[in-house]
Design a protein around this motif. Sequence first.
Motif, PDB file in Angstrom:
ATOM      1  N   THR A  21       0.748  -1.237  -0.092  1.00 32.10           N
ATOM      2  CA  THR A  21       0.058  -0.029   0.042  1.00 32.10           C
ATOM      3  C   THR A  21       0.846   1.120  -0.007  1.00 32.10           C
ATOM      4  O   THR A  21       2.123   0.951   0.127  1.00 32.10           O
ATOM      5  CB  THR A  21      -0.925  -0.048   1.405  1.00 32.10           C
ATOM      6  OG1 THR A  21      -0.083   0.224   2.303  1.00 32.10           O
ATOM      7  CG2 THR A  21      -1.927  -1.402   1.506  1.00 32.10           C
ATOM      8  N   GLU A  22       0.043   2.318  -0.053  1.00 26.16           N
ATOM      9  CA  GLU A  22       1.057   3.688  -0.098  1.00 26.16           C
ATOM     10  C   GLU A  22       2.087   3.791   1.132  1.00 26.16           C
ATOM     11  O   GLU A  22       3.133   4.217   1.155  1.00 26.16           O
ATOM     12  CB  GLU A  22       0.041   4.641  -0.048  1.00 26.16           C
ATOM     13  CG  GLU A  22       0.735   6.354  -0.118  1.00 26.16           C
ATOM     14  CD  GLU A  22      -0.347   7.359  -0.035  1.00 26.16           C
ATOM     15  OE1 GLU A  22       0.212   8.562  -0.034  1.00 26.16           O
ATOM     16  OE2 GLU A  22      -1.477   7.135  -0.080  1.00 26.16           O
ATOM     17  N   VAL A  69       5.001   1.209   0.360  1.00 24.04           N
ATOM     18  CA  VAL A  69       5.789   1.932  -0.596  1.00 24.04           C
ATOM     19  C   VAL A  69       6.556   3.149  -0.377  1.00 24.04           C
ATOM     20  O   VAL A  69       7.739   3.289  -0.596  1.00 24.04           O
ATOM     21  CB  VAL A  69       4.867   2.289  -1.955  1.00 24.04           C
ATOM     22  CG1 VAL A  69       5.595   3.242  -2.974  1.00 24.04           C
ATOM     23  CG2 VAL A  69       4.349   0.920  -2.499  1.00 24.04           C
ATOM     24  N   GLU A 116       7.766   1.060  -8.609  1.00 23.65           N
ATOM     25  CA  GLU A 116       6.401   0.935  -9.049  1.00 23.65           C
ATOM     26  C   GLU A 116       6.023  -0.380  -9.315  1.00 23.65           C
ATOM     27  O   GLU A 116       4.722  -0.605  -9.305  1.00 23.65           O
ATOM     28  CB  GLU A 116       6.799   1.758 -10.691  1.00 23.65           C
ATOM     29  CG  GLU A 116       5.380   1.844 -11.492  1.00 23.65           C
ATOM     30  CD  GLU A 116       5.713   2.504 -12.961  1.00 23.65           C
ATOM     31  OE1 GLU A 116       4.914   2.345 -13.562  1.00 23.65           O
ATOM     32  OE2 GLU A 116       6.833   2.794 -13.158  1.00 23.65           O
ATOM     33  N   ALA A 147       4.157  -1.128  -6.108  1.00 19.42           N
ATOM     34  CA  ALA A 147       3.063  -0.698  -5.785  1.00 19.42           C
ATOM     35  C   ALA A 147       1.863  -1.304  -6.742  1.00 19.42           C
ATOM     36  O   ALA A 147       1.006  -1.227  -6.356  1.00 19.42           O
ATOM     37  CB  ALA A 147       3.055   1.064  -6.329  1.00 19.42           C
ATOM     38  N   ASN A 148       2.245  -2.169  -7.527  1.00 16.74           N
ATOM     39  CA  ASN A 148       1.257  -2.692  -8.445  1.00 16.74           C
ATOM     40  C   ASN A 148       1.089  -4.201  -8.227  1.00 16.74           C
ATOM     41  O   ASN A 148       0.486  -5.122  -8.774  1.00 16.74           O
ATOM     42  CB  ASN A 148       1.298  -2.555  -9.833  1.00 16.74           C
ATOM     43  CG  ASN A 148       1.160  -0.966 -10.294  1.00 16.74           C
ATOM     44  OD1 ASN A 148      -0.214  -0.400 -10.140  1.00 16.74           O
ATOM     45  ND2 ASN A 148       2.123  -0.288 -10.711  1.00 16.74           N
TER      46      ASN A 148
END
Length: 451
Positions: free
Chosen positions: A66-67, A70, A85, A88-89
Amino acid sequence: MTNFTSTALLTDMYELTMVDSAMKSGTADRASVFEVFGRRLPGHRRYGVVAGTGRVLEALENFRFTEAEVDYVRAAGIVSDETIEWLANYEFKGDIYGYTEGEVYFPGSPLMTVTGTFADAVVLETMILSILNYDSAVATAASRMTIASHDRPCLEMGARRMHEYAAVAAARASVIGGFVGTSNLEAARSYGIRPIGTAAHSFTLLHDTEEDAFRAQIESMGTDTTLLVDTYDVEKGVDLAVKVAREAGGELGAVRLDSGDLVAEAFKVRKQLDDMGATTTKITVTSDLDEYSIAALNAAPVDSYGVGTKLVTGSGIPTAQLVYKLVAREREDGSMQEVAKLSDSKGSVGGLKVAGRTHDETGRATGELVVSAETWDDGLAYLEEHKARPLQVKLVDGGQINEDYTRDGELARAAERHRNSRAALPYSAWRLSEGDPALLTTMVDIFEGDD
Protein backbone atom coordinates in the motif's frame (compact mmCIF):
# COMPACT_ATOMS: atom_id res chain seq x y z
CA MET A 1 3.32 -1.26 17.51
CA THR A 2 2.31 -1.62 13.87
CA ASN A 3 -1.04 -3.20 13.10
CA PHE A 4 -0.24 -5.41 10.10
CA THR A 5 -3.14 -4.60 7.79
CA SER A 6 -0.62 -5.26 5.01
CA THR A 7 1.70 -8.26 5.26
CA ALA A 8 4.03 -7.11 2.46
CA LEU A 9 6.84 -5.97 4.75
CA LEU A 10 6.82 -9.16 6.81
CA THR A 11 9.76 -10.06 4.62
CA ASP A 12 13.52 -9.87 4.36
CA MET A 13 15.17 -7.03 2.48
CA TYR A 14 17.06 -9.32 0.12
CA GLU A 15 13.83 -10.47 -1.48
CA LEU A 16 13.21 -6.94 -2.76
CA THR A 17 16.84 -6.39 -3.77
CA MET A 18 16.77 -9.67 -5.73
CA VAL A 19 13.70 -8.46 -7.60
CA ASP A 20 15.45 -5.16 -8.30
CA SER A 21 18.55 -6.89 -9.68
CA ALA A 22 16.50 -9.41 -11.68
CA MET A 23 14.56 -6.59 -13.29
CA LYS A 24 17.84 -5.01 -14.36
CA SER A 25 19.10 -8.32 -15.80
CA GLY A 26 15.83 -9.05 -17.59
CA THR A 27 15.15 -12.28 -15.64
CA ALA A 28 12.47 -11.11 -13.19
CA ASP A 29 9.64 -12.43 -15.38
CA ARG A 30 11.08 -15.89 -15.96
CA ALA A 31 8.66 -18.66 -14.95
CA SER A 32 9.89 -20.21 -11.71
CA VAL A 33 9.04 -22.95 -9.24
CA PHE A 34 9.83 -22.50 -5.54
CA GLU A 35 9.41 -25.28 -3.00
CA VAL A 36 9.12 -25.46 0.79
CA PHE A 37 10.70 -28.58 2.28
CA GLY A 38 12.82 -29.78 5.17
CA ARG A 39 16.16 -31.51 4.65
CA ARG A 40 15.70 -33.41 7.90
CA LEU A 41 13.32 -33.69 10.84
CA PRO A 42 14.60 -31.53 13.73
CA GLY A 43 15.48 -33.38 16.90
CA HIS A 44 15.55 -36.73 15.10
CA ARG A 45 11.80 -36.92 15.48
CA ARG A 46 9.97 -39.55 13.50
CA TYR A 47 7.50 -37.32 11.64
CA GLY A 48 6.47 -33.69 11.32
CA VAL A 49 3.00 -32.13 11.15
CA VAL A 50 1.98 -29.58 8.52
CA ALA A 51 0.37 -26.50 10.06
CA GLY A 52 -0.01 -22.86 9.10
CA THR A 53 -1.28 -23.31 5.53
CA GLY A 54 -4.52 -21.48 6.28
CA ARG A 55 -2.60 -18.63 7.87
CA VAL A 56 -0.34 -18.40 4.82
CA LEU A 57 -3.42 -17.98 2.64
CA GLU A 58 -4.80 -15.30 4.96
CA ALA A 59 -1.47 -13.47 4.87
CA LEU A 60 -1.27 -13.77 1.08
CA GLU A 61 -4.64 -12.09 0.74
CA ASN A 62 -3.16 -9.01 2.45
CA PHE A 63 0.22 -9.13 0.72
CA ARG A 64 -0.07 -5.73 -0.97
CA PHE A 65 2.34 -2.80 -0.99
CA THR A 66 0.00 0.00 0.00
CA GLU A 67 1.03 3.64 -0.01
CA ALA A 68 2.52 3.29 3.48
CA GLU A 69 4.75 0.34 2.50
CA VAL A 70 5.80 1.95 -0.77
CA ASP A 71 6.67 5.20 0.99
CA TYR A 72 8.84 3.33 3.49
CA VAL A 73 10.72 1.34 0.84
CA ARG A 74 11.29 4.50 -1.20
CA ALA A 75 12.51 6.51 1.82
CA ALA A 76 14.84 3.70 2.86
CA GLY A 77 16.42 3.66 -0.60
CA ILE A 78 16.13 -0.12 -0.83
CA VAL A 79 15.32 -0.50 -4.53
CA SER A 80 15.15 1.54 -7.74
CA ASP A 81 12.18 3.62 -8.86
CA GLU A 82 11.31 0.96 -11.45
CA THR A 83 11.00 -1.67 -8.75
CA ILE A 84 9.10 0.74 -6.51
CA GLU A 85 6.49 1.04 -9.26
CA TRP A 86 6.38 -2.75 -9.62
CA LEU A 87 5.83 -3.17 -5.88
CA ALA A 88 3.02 -0.62 -5.88
CA ASN A 89 1.16 -2.79 -8.42
CA TYR A 90 2.12 -6.17 -6.94
CA GLU A 91 -0.52 -8.88 -6.74
CA PHE A 92 0.39 -12.55 -6.77
CA LYS A 93 -0.97 -14.14 -9.94
CA GLY A 94 0.62 -17.57 -9.75
CA ASP A 95 -0.38 -20.97 -8.40
CA ILE A 96 0.33 -22.56 -5.04
CA TYR A 97 0.08 -26.26 -4.25
CA GLY A 98 0.61 -27.74 -0.83
CA TYR A 99 0.09 -30.51 1.68
CA THR A 100 -3.16 -30.06 3.55
CA GLU A 101 -2.90 -29.00 7.17
CA GLY A 102 -2.74 -31.92 9.54
CA GLU A 103 -0.84 -34.21 7.17
CA VAL A 104 2.34 -35.72 8.52
CA TYR A 105 5.50 -35.10 6.51
CA PHE A 106 9.09 -36.33 6.21
CA PRO A 107 12.48 -35.15 4.90
CA GLY A 108 12.13 -34.02 1.30
CA SER A 109 8.34 -33.70 1.40
CA PRO A 110 7.34 -30.72 -0.82
CA LEU A 111 5.05 -29.07 1.73
CA MET A 112 4.29 -26.07 -0.47
CA THR A 113 5.08 -25.30 -4.10
CA VAL A 114 4.81 -21.76 -5.48
CA THR A 115 4.80 -21.23 -9.25
CA GLY A 116 4.83 -17.90 -11.08
CA THR A 117 7.39 -15.41 -12.26
CA PHE A 118 10.61 -15.22 -10.27
CA ALA A 119 9.68 -11.77 -8.96
CA ASP A 120 6.14 -12.76 -8.01
CA ALA A 121 7.23 -15.84 -6.08
CA VAL A 122 10.51 -14.82 -4.45
CA VAL A 123 8.96 -12.01 -2.41
CA LEU A 124 6.74 -14.53 -0.58
CA GLU A 125 9.65 -16.51 0.88
CA THR A 126 9.92 -15.08 4.37
CA MET A 127 6.19 -14.68 4.91
CA ILE A 128 5.57 -18.33 4.00
CA LEU A 129 8.50 -19.70 5.98
CA SER A 130 7.86 -17.67 9.12
CA ILE A 131 4.34 -19.09 9.33
CA LEU A 132 4.97 -22.71 8.31
CA ASN A 133 8.14 -23.07 10.38
CA TYR A 134 6.56 -21.94 13.63
CA ASP A 135 3.10 -23.46 13.23
CA SER A 136 4.47 -26.83 12.09
CA ALA A 137 6.89 -26.91 15.04
CA VAL A 138 4.05 -26.31 17.52
CA ALA A 139 1.70 -28.77 15.81
CA THR A 140 4.43 -31.43 15.84
CA ALA A 141 5.02 -30.88 19.56
CA ALA A 142 1.26 -30.98 20.18
CA SER A 143 0.95 -34.23 18.27
CA ARG A 144 3.66 -35.86 20.38
CA MET A 145 1.95 -34.62 23.55
CA THR A 146 -1.44 -35.99 22.52
CA ILE A 147 0.20 -39.32 21.72
CA ALA A 148 1.65 -39.32 25.24
CA SER A 149 -1.71 -38.38 26.79
CA HIS A 150 -3.48 -41.49 25.47
CA ASP A 151 -6.70 -39.64 24.59
CA ARG A 152 -6.85 -37.67 27.84
CA PRO A 153 -7.66 -34.05 26.82
CA CYS A 154 -4.77 -31.62 26.37
CA LEU A 155 -5.41 -27.88 26.78
CA GLU A 156 -3.21 -25.03 25.53
CA MET A 157 -2.16 -22.45 28.14
CA GLY A 158 0.99 -20.86 26.70
CA ALA A 159 0.01 -17.28 25.83
CA ARG A 160 1.98 -15.70 28.69
CA ARG A 161 5.18 -17.42 27.52
CA MET A 162 5.09 -16.19 23.92
CA HIS A 163 4.86 -13.07 21.74
CA GLU A 164 1.24 -11.92 21.81
CA TYR A 165 0.53 -12.69 18.13
CA ALA A 166 2.57 -15.89 18.12
CA ALA A 167 0.44 -17.06 21.04
CA VAL A 168 -2.66 -16.95 18.84
CA ALA A 169 -0.88 -18.90 16.11
CA ALA A 170 0.34 -21.44 18.65
CA ALA A 171 -3.16 -22.07 19.96
CA ARG A 172 -4.40 -22.68 16.40
CA ALA A 173 -1.51 -25.04 15.62
CA SER A 174 -2.04 -26.95 18.86
CA VAL A 175 -5.57 -27.85 17.79
CA ILE A 176 -4.22 -29.38 14.58
CA GLY A 177 -1.95 -31.52 16.77
CA GLY A 178 -4.88 -32.72 18.87
CA PHE A 179 -5.40 -30.14 21.64
CA VAL A 180 -9.04 -29.36 22.44
CA GLY A 181 -9.03 -25.96 24.15
CA THR A 182 -7.09 -22.75 24.71
CA SER A 183 -6.79 -20.16 27.45
CA ASN A 184 -6.18 -17.46 24.81
CA LEU A 185 -9.42 -15.62 24.08
CA GLU A 186 -8.19 -14.06 20.83
CA ALA A 187 -7.34 -17.49 19.50
CA ALA A 188 -10.69 -18.81 20.68
CA ARG A 189 -12.51 -15.95 18.96
CA SER A 190 -10.48 -16.01 15.75
CA TYR A 191 -10.52 -19.75 15.17
CA GLY A 192 -13.53 -21.08 17.02
CA ILE A 193 -11.50 -22.94 19.65
CA ARG A 194 -13.10 -23.81 22.99
CA PRO A 195 -11.93 -21.26 25.60
CA ILE A 196 -10.86 -22.69 28.97
CA GLY A 197 -9.76 -21.23 32.31
CA THR A 198 -10.97 -20.49 35.84
CA ALA A 199 -8.57 -18.96 38.40
CA ALA A 200 -4.91 -18.64 39.38
CA HIS A 201 -3.19 -18.68 42.75
CA SER A 202 -3.58 -14.90 42.97
CA PHE A 203 -7.33 -15.34 43.29
CA THR A 204 -6.88 -17.55 46.34
CA LEU A 205 -4.30 -15.20 47.83
CA LEU A 206 -6.66 -12.26 47.33
CA HIS A 207 -9.13 -13.68 49.83
CA ASP A 208 -8.75 -13.89 53.59
CA THR A 209 -9.04 -17.68 53.50
CA GLU A 210 -8.87 -20.43 50.90
CA GLU A 211 -12.45 -21.31 51.74
CA ASP A 212 -13.57 -17.76 50.96
CA ALA A 213 -11.86 -17.98 47.57
CA PHE A 214 -13.48 -21.33 46.74
CA ARG A 215 -16.92 -20.05 47.75
CA ALA A 216 -16.52 -16.95 45.60
CA GLN A 217 -15.46 -18.98 42.56
CA ILE A 218 -18.26 -21.51 42.92
CA GLU A 219 -20.83 -18.77 43.43
CA SER A 220 -19.65 -17.18 40.21
CA MET A 221 -18.91 -20.25 38.06
CA GLY A 222 -20.99 -23.03 39.57
CA THR A 223 -20.02 -26.31 41.16
CA ASP A 224 -18.79 -27.74 37.85
CA THR A 225 -15.78 -25.41 37.95
CA THR A 226 -12.14 -26.42 38.52
CA LEU A 227 -10.61 -25.32 41.82
CA LEU A 228 -6.85 -24.85 42.22
CA VAL A 229 -6.04 -26.74 45.40
CA ASP A 230 -2.27 -26.38 45.90
CA THR A 231 -1.88 -22.76 47.00
CA TYR A 232 -1.35 -23.94 50.58
CA ASP A 233 -1.85 -27.55 51.66
CA VAL A 234 -3.19 -29.89 48.97
CA GLU A 235 -5.01 -32.30 51.29
CA LYS A 236 -6.79 -29.48 53.11
CA GLY A 237 -7.49 -27.75 49.80
CA VAL A 238 -9.18 -30.84 48.34
CA ASP A 239 -11.25 -31.33 51.47
CA LEU A 240 -12.39 -27.70 51.39
CA ALA A 241 -13.10 -27.76 47.65
CA VAL A 242 -15.43 -30.75 47.85
CA LYS A 243 -17.10 -29.42 51.00
CA VAL A 244 -17.82 -25.97 49.52
CA ALA A 245 -19.19 -27.44 46.29
CA ARG A 246 -21.54 -29.75 48.18
CA GLU A 247 -22.74 -26.91 50.38
CA ALA A 248 -23.56 -25.09 47.14
CA GLY A 249 -25.68 -28.06 46.05
CA GLY A 250 -23.46 -30.10 43.75
CA GLU A 251 -20.35 -32.16 43.24
CA LEU A 252 -17.15 -30.35 42.30
CA GLY A 253 -16.21 -30.56 38.62
CA ALA A 254 -12.43 -30.84 39.01
CA VAL A 255 -9.37 -29.94 41.03
CA ARG A 256 -6.14 -28.63 39.52
CA LEU A 257 -2.63 -29.52 40.63
CA ASP A 258 0.14 -27.13 39.56
CA SER A 259 3.19 -28.06 41.63
CA GLY A 260 5.11 -30.77 43.41
CA ASP A 261 5.43 -34.42 42.42
CA LEU A 262 2.41 -34.57 40.13
CA VAL A 263 2.35 -38.36 39.88
CA ALA A 264 2.36 -38.88 43.64
CA GLU A 265 -0.05 -36.01 44.26
CA ALA A 266 -2.50 -37.30 41.66
CA PHE A 267 -2.66 -40.72 43.34
CA LYS A 268 -3.13 -39.17 46.79
CA VAL A 269 -5.79 -36.75 45.59
CA ARG A 270 -7.68 -39.43 43.67
CA LYS A 271 -7.82 -41.64 46.77
CA GLN A 272 -8.89 -38.69 48.90
CA LEU A 273 -11.67 -37.77 46.46
CA ASP A 274 -12.88 -41.36 46.19
CA ASP A 275 -12.83 -41.80 49.97
CA MET A 276 -15.01 -38.68 50.20
CA GLY A 277 -17.41 -40.13 47.61
CA ALA A 278 -16.42 -37.47 45.06
CA THR A 279 -15.84 -40.09 42.38
CA THR A 280 -16.99 -37.82 39.54
CA THR A 281 -14.59 -34.98 40.44
CA LYS A 282 -11.76 -34.96 37.94
CA ILE A 283 -8.08 -34.10 38.28
CA THR A 284 -6.26 -31.80 35.86
CA VAL A 285 -2.55 -31.11 36.08
CA THR A 286 -0.37 -28.24 34.85
CA SER A 287 3.23 -27.10 35.63
CA ASP A 288 5.76 -27.09 32.76
CA LEU A 289 4.51 -30.26 31.10
CA ASP A 290 5.98 -31.72 27.93
CA GLU A 291 5.45 -35.02 26.11
CA TYR A 292 7.84 -36.84 28.42
CA SER A 293 6.27 -35.67 31.67
CA ILE A 294 2.83 -36.37 30.23
CA ALA A 295 3.97 -39.90 29.37
CA ALA A 296 5.29 -40.28 32.92
CA LEU A 297 1.81 -39.42 34.19
CA ASN A 298 0.15 -42.21 32.19
CA ALA A 299 -0.19 -44.47 35.19
CA ALA A 300 -1.51 -41.67 37.38
CA PRO A 301 -5.25 -40.99 37.73
CA VAL A 302 -5.11 -37.74 35.75
CA ASP A 303 -8.04 -36.67 33.56
CA SER A 304 -6.55 -33.77 31.54
CA TYR A 305 -3.39 -31.76 31.02
CA GLY A 306 -2.79 -28.02 30.72
CA VAL A 307 0.36 -27.29 28.72
CA GLY A 308 2.08 -23.94 28.26
CA THR A 309 5.75 -23.12 27.77
CA LYS A 310 6.92 -26.39 26.23
CA LEU A 311 4.07 -26.44 23.72
CA VAL A 312 4.42 -22.89 22.37
CA THR A 313 8.19 -23.32 22.04
CA GLY A 314 7.89 -26.57 20.10
CA SER A 315 8.99 -28.61 23.12
CA GLY A 316 12.57 -27.49 22.67
CA ILE A 317 12.44 -27.26 18.86
CA PRO A 318 10.80 -23.90 18.03
CA THR A 319 11.22 -24.18 14.25
CA ALA A 320 10.52 -26.92 11.74
CA GLN A 321 13.71 -25.88 9.87
CA LEU A 322 11.87 -25.66 6.55
CA VAL A 323 13.50 -23.86 3.61
CA TYR A 324 12.17 -22.17 0.44
CA LYS A 325 14.27 -22.95 -2.62
CA LEU A 326 14.09 -22.39 -6.36
CA VAL A 327 13.82 -25.85 -7.95
CA ALA A 328 12.95 -25.03 -11.57
CA ARG A 329 13.10 -21.99 -13.83
CA GLU A 330 12.57 -20.91 -17.38
CA ARG A 331 15.55 -20.90 -19.74
CA GLU A 332 16.20 -18.07 -22.13
CA ASP A 333 14.57 -20.14 -24.89
CA GLY A 334 11.36 -20.54 -22.90
CA SER A 335 11.81 -24.20 -21.84
CA MET A 336 11.84 -25.20 -18.18
CA GLN A 337 14.95 -26.46 -16.43
CA GLU A 338 15.34 -28.21 -13.09
CA VAL A 339 17.80 -26.41 -10.81
CA ALA A 340 19.29 -27.42 -7.46
CA LYS A 341 21.68 -26.21 -4.78
CA LEU A 342 24.67 -28.55 -4.39
CA SER A 343 26.26 -27.18 -1.20
CA ASP A 344 27.50 -29.70 1.35
CA SER A 345 24.78 -30.48 3.92
CA LYS A 346 22.51 -27.85 2.34
CA GLY A 347 21.72 -29.40 -1.01
CA SER A 348 18.33 -29.51 -2.69
CA VAL A 349 16.67 -31.67 -5.34
CA GLY A 350 15.57 -29.88 -8.49
CA GLY A 351 12.28 -30.07 -10.29
CA LEU A 352 8.56 -29.49 -9.88
CA LYS A 353 7.49 -32.23 -7.48
CA VAL A 354 4.26 -34.14 -6.99
CA ALA A 355 4.01 -36.14 -3.77
CA GLY A 356 2.04 -39.19 -2.70
CA ARG A 357 1.96 -41.76 0.05
CA THR A 358 1.89 -45.50 -0.46
CA HIS A 359 0.00 -47.90 1.80
CA ASP A 360 -0.22 -51.65 2.27
CA GLU A 361 -3.40 -53.70 2.00
CA THR A 362 -4.31 -52.88 5.62
CA GLY A 363 -4.08 -49.13 5.06
CA ARG A 364 -0.78 -48.76 6.91
CA ALA A 365 1.49 -46.14 5.32
CA THR A 366 4.63 -47.60 3.74
CA GLY A 367 6.44 -44.68 2.12
CA GLU A 368 6.56 -41.16 0.73
CA LEU A 369 6.84 -41.04 -3.09
CA VAL A 370 8.03 -37.70 -4.51
CA VAL A 371 8.10 -37.34 -8.30
CA SER A 372 9.95 -34.62 -10.24
CA ALA A 373 7.88 -34.06 -13.37
CA GLU A 374 7.44 -31.60 -16.22
CA THR A 375 3.78 -31.00 -15.25
CA TRP A 376 1.45 -31.67 -12.35
CA ASP A 377 -0.60 -34.02 -14.51
CA ASP A 378 2.49 -36.08 -15.35
CA GLY A 379 3.30 -36.41 -11.66
CA LEU A 380 -0.26 -37.34 -10.70
CA ALA A 381 -0.36 -39.99 -13.42
CA TYR A 382 2.83 -41.52 -12.00
CA LEU A 383 1.34 -41.56 -8.50
CA GLU A 384 -1.82 -43.23 -9.75
CA GLU A 385 0.21 -45.84 -11.61
CA HIS A 386 2.06 -46.64 -8.39
CA LYS A 387 -1.09 -46.56 -6.22
CA ALA A 388 0.10 -43.61 -4.11
CA ARG A 389 -2.40 -41.26 -2.47
CA PRO A 390 -1.78 -37.67 -3.67
CA LEU A 391 -0.83 -35.37 -0.78
CA GLN A 392 -1.02 -31.92 -2.40
CA VAL A 393 -4.01 -29.77 -3.22
CA LYS A 394 -4.28 -26.57 -5.21
CA LEU A 395 -4.37 -23.76 -2.68
CA VAL A 396 -4.12 -20.83 -5.08
CA ASP A 397 -5.13 -20.84 -8.76
CA GLY A 398 -3.97 -17.90 -10.84
CA GLY A 399 -3.83 -15.74 -7.74
CA GLN A 400 -7.28 -16.82 -6.52
CA ILE A 401 -7.20 -18.34 -3.04
CA ASN A 402 -9.11 -21.58 -2.55
CA GLU A 403 -11.42 -20.61 0.30
CA ASP A 404 -12.01 -24.25 1.23
CA TYR A 405 -8.79 -23.98 3.23
CA THR A 406 -9.64 -20.78 5.09
CA ARG A 407 -13.37 -21.18 5.72
CA ASP A 408 -15.06 -21.92 9.02
CA GLY A 409 -14.59 -25.50 10.14
CA GLU A 410 -11.27 -26.06 8.35
CA LEU A 411 -9.36 -26.14 11.64
CA ALA A 412 -11.51 -29.02 12.88
CA ARG A 413 -11.07 -30.79 9.56
CA ALA A 414 -7.30 -30.33 9.81
CA ALA A 415 -7.32 -31.89 13.29
CA GLU A 416 -9.32 -34.86 11.99
CA ARG A 417 -6.98 -35.12 8.99
CA HIS A 418 -4.04 -35.30 11.36
CA ARG A 419 -5.61 -38.02 13.49
CA ASN A 420 -6.15 -40.14 10.38
CA SER A 421 -2.72 -39.42 8.90
CA ARG A 422 -0.93 -40.20 12.17
CA ALA A 423 -3.00 -43.32 12.78
CA ALA A 424 -1.87 -44.75 9.43
CA LEU A 425 1.83 -44.50 10.31
CA PRO A 426 3.90 -47.51 11.38
CA TYR A 427 3.84 -48.08 15.12
CA SER A 428 7.45 -46.93 15.42
CA ALA A 429 6.33 -43.40 14.53
CA TRP A 430 4.52 -43.10 17.86
CA ARG A 431 7.69 -43.48 19.92
CA LEU A 432 8.86 -40.33 21.67
CA SER A 433 12.52 -41.33 21.56
CA GLU A 434 14.89 -40.07 18.86
CA GLY A 435 14.98 -42.19 15.73
CA ASP A 436 14.86 -42.35 11.96
CA PRO A 437 11.88 -40.94 10.04
CA ALA A 438 8.92 -43.31 10.20
CA LEU A 439 8.64 -43.37 6.41
CA LEU A 440 11.36 -43.39 3.78
CA THR A 441 11.05 -40.71 1.08
CA THR A 442 11.72 -42.00 -2.43
CA MET A 443 12.62 -39.42 -5.08
CA VAL A 444 11.90 -40.19 -8.74
CA ASP A 445 12.67 -37.92 -11.72
CA ILE A 446 10.45 -38.49 -14.79
CA PHE A 447 11.22 -35.18 -16.50
CA GLU A 448 12.92 -36.67 -19.55
CA GLY A 449 15.72 -34.75 -21.16
CA ASP A 450 16.36 -32.50 -18.17
CA ASP A 451 18.67 -34.25 -15.75
